[in-house]
Design a protein around this motif. Structure first.
Motif, short mmCIF file in Angstrom:
data_model
loop_
_atom_site.label_atom_id
_atom_site.label_comp_id
_atom_site.label_asym_id
_atom_site.label_seq_id
_atom_site.Cartn_x
_atom_site.Cartn_y
_atom_site.Cartn_z
N TRP A 9 0.74 -1.01 0.03
CA TRP A 9 -0.03 0.10 0.06
C TRP A 9 0.94 1.18 -0.04
CZ3 TRP A 9 -4.84 -0.20 -1.11
CH2 TRP A 9 -5.75 -1.19 -0.89
N HIS A 10 0.39 2.28 -0.82
CA HIS A 10 1.20 3.48 -0.77
C HIS A 10 0.08 4.61 -0.81
CE1 HIS A 10 5.27 2.06 -0.94
NE2 HIS A 10 4.70 1.13 -2.05
N THR A 11 0.44 5.62 -0.37
CA THR A 11 -0.40 6.91 -0.38
C THR A 11 0.48 7.83 -0.85
OG1 THR A 11 -1.92 6.49 1.35
CG2 THR A 11 -1.70 8.71 0.63
N VAL A 12 0.03 8.56 -2.24
CA VAL A 12 1.02 9.60 -2.90
C VAL A 12 -0.13 10.96 -2.83
CG1 VAL A 12 1.94 7.93 -4.16
CG2 VAL A 12 0.15 8.88 -5.15
N VAL A 13 0.61 11.91 -2.58
CA VAL A 13 0.13 13.48 -2.98
C VAL A 13 0.77 14.16 -3.88
CG1 VAL A 13 -0.59 15.51 -1.84
CG2 VAL A 13 -0.68 13.60 -0.54
N LEU A 14 0.25 14.50 -5.14
CA LEU A 14 0.72 15.31 -6.18
C LEU A 14 0.22 16.54 -5.98
CD1 LEU A 14 2.51 15.64 -8.74
CD2 LEU A 14 0.37 14.84 -9.94
N ALA A 15 0.98 17.47 -5.68
CA ALA A 15 0.50 19.09 -5.71
C ALA A 15 1.32 19.75 -6.89
CB ALA A 15 0.99 19.58 -4.10
N VAL A 16 0.22 20.50 -7.38
CA VAL A 16 0.60 21.42 -8.74
C VAL A 16 0.13 22.54 -8.62
CG1 VAL A 16 0.38 21.43 -11.06
CG2 VAL A 16 0.02 19.28 -10.15
N THR A 17 1.23 23.52 -8.86
CA THR A 17 1.06 25.05 -8.56
C THR A 17 2.06 25.72 -9.86
OG1 THR A 17 0.78 24.72 -6.33
CG2 THR A 17 1.18 27.19 -7.32
N GLY A 18 1.14 26.13 -10.80
CA GLY A 18 1.93 26.63 -11.87
C GLY A 18 3.00 25.75 -12.60
N ALA A 19 4.24 26.19 -12.69
CA ALA A 19 4.95 25.42 -13.26
C ALA A 19 5.89 24.39 -12.30
CB ALA A 19 6.25 26.34 -13.82
N HIS A 20 5.41 24.38 -11.14
CA HIS A 20 5.98 23.52 -10.11
C HIS A 20 4.93 22.26 -9.61
CE1 HIS A 20 9.17 26.29 -9.41
NE2 HIS A 20 8.28 27.29 -9.50
N ALA A 21 5.53 21.21 -9.46
CA ALA A 21 4.80 20.11 -9.11
C ALA A 21 5.71 19.37 -8.04
CB ALA A 21 4.63 19.21 -10.19
N ALA A 22 4.92 18.69 -6.81
CA ALA A 22 5.60 18.01 -5.87
C ALA A 22 4.93 16.84 -5.72
CB ALA A 22 5.78 19.03 -4.45
N LEU A 23 5.63 15.85 -5.50
CA LEU A 23 5.17 14.36 -5.17
C LEU A 23 5.53 14.09 -3.91
CD1 LEU A 23 3.33 11.88 -6.21
CD2 LEU A 23 5.65 10.87 -6.84
N THR A 24 4.74 13.87 -2.91
CA THR A 24 4.92 13.12 -1.69
C THR A 24 4.37 11.73 -1.75
OG1 THR A 24 4.76 15.48 -0.56
CG2 THR A 24 4.82 13.42 0.85
N VAL A 25 5.46 10.76 -1.30
CA VAL A 25 5.04 9.34 -1.32
C VAL A 25 5.11 8.87 0.25
CG1 VAL A 25 5.47 6.99 -1.92
CG2 VAL A 25 5.93 9.05 -3.44
N ASP A 26 4.12 8.54 0.88
CA ASP A 26 3.98 7.87 2.21
C ASP A 26 4.55 8.86 3.18
OD1 ASP A 26 2.87 5.47 1.04
OD2 ASP A 26 4.84 4.65 0.78
N CYS A 27 4.20 10.26 3.07
CA CYS A 27 4.50 11.11 4.23
C CYS A 27 6.00 11.39 3.91
CB CYS A 27 3.98 10.96 5.42
SG CYS A 27 2.28 11.25 5.43
N GLY A 28 6.96 11.25 3.07
CA GLY A 28 8.02 11.17 3.03
C GLY A 28 8.51 12.87 2.62
N LEU A 29 9.90 12.76 1.95
CA LEU A 29 10.27 13.91 1.70
C LEU A 29 9.77 14.35 0.47
CD1 LEU A 29 14.15 14.18 2.75
CD2 LEU A 29 12.22 15.11 3.77
N PRO A 30 9.20 15.55 -0.11
CA PRO A 30 8.56 15.74 -1.08
C PRO A 30 9.59 15.74 -2.58
CG PRO A 30 8.67 17.72 -0.18
CD PRO A 30 9.03 16.68 0.72
N VAL A 31 9.27 15.34 -3.57
CA VAL A 31 10.15 15.37 -4.81
C VAL A 31 9.54 16.38 -5.66
CG1 VAL A 31 11.11 14.10 -6.79
CG2 VAL A 31 10.56 12.85 -4.75
N GLU A 32 10.18 17.47 -6.02
CA GLU A 32 9.78 18.46 -6.80
C GLU A 32 10.38 18.58 -8.28
OE1 GLU A 32 10.38 22.33 -4.66
OE2 GLU A 32 9.27 21.62 -2.74
#
Length: 669
Positions: free
Chosen positions: A160-183
């Motif tokens: 199981w994994h929970t991912v959060v993909l946040a998009v703002t303008g030209a920037h996108a950040a992926l957070t997997v299992d509440c770890g450090l975001p990859v931008e």
């Protein structure tokens, strides 16, 4: 102040008023609350769940699995959430909780997509591949599709994994299992004018079979205007962080209250000798006891028995070769109280007639020979403890008669009771409605003009005359088989229409009993239909048609075609296609059970070049439908019947091309 300034001042105030009014009335296209996309795609409480969506428990948590045959069930129009305007938010985050097995190279599976329904263009999509997550968009007005890829995220590890993909303008950040975001920074900003008009959300697919998500989906949430990560993290279980999970996945009672959808359900199984722990975290887990040979489920406190020491089909044994007087089109197995088990064979040859066989000493032995005229089928029934047999005689003559026989207790044999005029009769069906007894005959073709579009007849038993009398006629096209069934308070008849004089691509009809007669309920396209079989599995009602061959005046005959299983939908109140099964001039289906297992066996009779074919036994596999389990060599197979005796469980098939019928024993363990 100059004159021009005086003139300009009202204009400035007017413009300022318009701007303030516009700002005051602005509203976002959708609510700024978390939008649970998965819940929106599922049936509402009180509605029946989709038959091709299954709830699965894995690793202590539940998710939804989509059937391999399903691509569009989990979907809804974008207008449901974009209520104020049609534009996808320029700033947003997506939250997804899923479990995916290892994906091969060049394999991509869609978590969700937004697709324009008119052009089938992908507007937006989130998909997973081997060790990668991809976010795809199509600019407004078309253009080249953009793809934003996050590498080395290892989401296809069957966990199981929970991912959060946040998009703002030209920037996108992926957070997997509440770890450090990859931008990542996009070459171009996410489009602020991405129109969703006429589009649809598809969950677990891209509206097509290819790219269907094969894993488990537990959470899918769109949060407009902000990053969802602070709402989820930190948490005690980051792999299963929850923003909004459908209620049906949060709890699954052992005894559903039927207030909401009750999905087909399975769970991971532990196989041990000693019972594993059973407490709150193990609620809903299954345990197979090697010692007790039983399956148990944890109710949160103790292990409760689900299945134990049930019979299972192991293999098929060639049991008896039964040589009849001539080719056999049909066998009917039934019991006579105080006498035992019998089998009536519908034999082709009019001179030798048809045989009635009795189960004696563990095999069928000839008990009585009955005069018939190219018999095609037998049907057994009882009325007020009186036992009857009716034969469908198909010999073309004017007039033609089929015969009803009645069992004589004194003579211990069947005697002629009533003759009924028929036209190329191929089948009889007996049934009861509100304590009234009926017979319906499948009239296939009229002899004098070879017309297939004729009336089949429903007869009603008259208790005063002790005879069957005409109750209703129904127009049929080369009728081959009738099947009667009951769903709740409703009584149905379905006919297998085979040929209309020009083509076998004709509809077969389902009739429902209303106000003392049958009325059309539904027409179902069939191809040379020769048989219907109905059955119930876990409260779901099915029927399967045997499609025999594709024949028309202009085209060559085709014998290898699909036969189809239909399910009665509580949403549409009609039979809908559930599964296609490739058959070879199928002429009969038989449904039977062994223990808790459900089976269908098909009579494959001809493939265009040979009558020597394998007939196949299919096992019910839940969301997979029926899958091949055993193949049985048959020759010109025409009919299957299942029966049980003190010696065990058996199948018998008849051949329309040889005198040899065969009995198989079903070996269980």
């Amino acid at each position: 102040m100059t004159l021009s300034a005086v003139v300009m001042l009202p204009c400035v105030f007017l413009l300022l008023s318009c701007v303030l009014s516009s700002v005051h009335s602005w509203r976002p296209c959708t609510d700024l609350l978390p939008l649970d996309l998965l819940t929106r795609a599922l049936p509402r409480p009180g509605q029946a769940p989709h038959p091709k969506v299954q709830m699965v428990q894995s690793g202590g948590s539940r998710g939804l699995r989509l059937s391999a045959a399903m691509t569009t069930a989990l979907s809804f129009p974008a207008s449901q959430i974009f209520t104020h305007c049609d534009f996808f938010p320029a700033e947003f985050s997506l939250v997804a909780t899923f479990k995916s097995a290892r994906l091969g190279q060049k394999r991509n599976e869609y978590i969700f997509s937004v697709v324009d329904q008119s052009s089938d263009n992908l507007l937006l999509g989130l998909r997973v591949s081997e060790n990668r997550l991809h976010f795809l968009t199509t600019p407004p007005g078309g253009g080249q599709r953009r793809r934003l890829s996050f590498d080395d995220v290892a989401l296809d590890d069957n966990r199981w994994h929970t991912v959060v993909l946040a998009v703002t303008g030209a920037h996108a950040a992926l957070t997997v299992d509440c770890g450090l975001p990859v931008e990542l920074e996009q070459v171009q900003s996410f489009p602020s004018g991405l129109s969703t008009r006429g589009s649809r959300f598809f969950l677990g697919s891209r509206r097509r079979w290819r790219g269907r998500f094969s894993g488990l989906l537990r959470q899918l949430v769109l949060l407009p205007g902000s990053d969802a990560t602070p709402r989820l993290c930190p948490t005690s279980d980051p792999r299963l962080a929850e923003l909004s999970v459908p209620q049906v996945l949060k709890s699954s009672p052992l005894h559903p209250d039927h207030q909401g959808p009750v999905y087909p359900y399975e769970a991971e199984v532990r196989v041990t000798v000693e019972p594993p722990p059973c407490s709150g975290p193990e609620h809903g887990q299954l345990w197979f006891s090697v010692q007790q040979k039983g399956l148990f489920i944890c109710d949160g406190q103790t292990w409760r028995t689900l299945l134990q020491n049930k019979e299972r089909l192991d293999y098929i044994e060639d049991y008896q070769d039964l040589y009849t007087s001539s080719e056999t089109f049909d066998v009917e197995v039934f019991s006579v109280p105080s006498e035992g088990l019998f089998m009536a064979a519908a034999n082709r040859d009019s001179l030798s007639g048809s045989g009635l066989y009795k189960w004696t000493g563990g095999s069928f032995q000839l008990h009585q020979n009955i005069s018939t005229q190219e018999a095609r089928a037998w049907r057994h029934f009882t009325i007020d403890k009186k036992i009857f047999l009716v034969v469908a005689n198909s010999r073309e003559a004017e007039p033609e008669f089929s015969v009803i026989y009645r069992w004589s207790r004194r003579q211990r044999r069947f005697l002629r009771h009533q003759s009924v005029e028929t036209h190329g009769a191929l089948d009889w069906e007996a049934f009861q409605i509100h304590n009234h007894s009926f017979l319906v005959v499948a009239n296939h073709r009229r002899a004098r003009d070879s017309n297939h579009n004729i009336h089949s007849v429903v007869y009603r038993w008259n208790p005063h005359t002790q005879l069957f009398e005409v109750n209703q006629t129904l127009l049929t096209s080369g009728a081959y088989d009738w099947e009667f069934f009951v769903v709740g308070p409703y009584h149905f008849l379905v006919v297998a229409n085979t040929f209309d004089g020009r083509s076998t691509s004709v509809s077969s009809s389902v009739y429902v009993w209303v106000d003392g007669c049958f009325q059309t309920f539904q027409n179902i396209p069939t191809v040379g239909a020769t048989d219907w079989e109905t059955f119930v599995i876990d409260g779901r009602f099915f029927m399967v048609v045997a499609n025999s061959q594709r024949v028309s005046v202009s085209d060559a005959n085709v014998y290898s075609i699909n036969s189809t299983v239909y399910e009665l939908s509580s949403l549409t109140h009609s039979f809908i296609r559930f599964q296609d099964i490739l058959t070879h001039s199928a002429v009969d289906w038989e449904f039977f059970t062994i223990g808790d297992e459900k089976f269908l066996v098909v009579a494959n009779s001809y493939d265009g070049s040979s009558y020597s074919l394998n007939s196949v036994i299919y096992r019910w596999q839940g969301y997979e439908g029926f899958v091949p389990a055993h193949s049985l060599p048959t020759f010109g197979c025409r009919d299957w019947e299942h029966f049980s005796t003190d010696e065990g469980s058996f199948l018998i098939y008849s051949s329309a091309t040889t005198r040899l019928s065969k009995v198989f024993k079903l070996k269980t363990y």
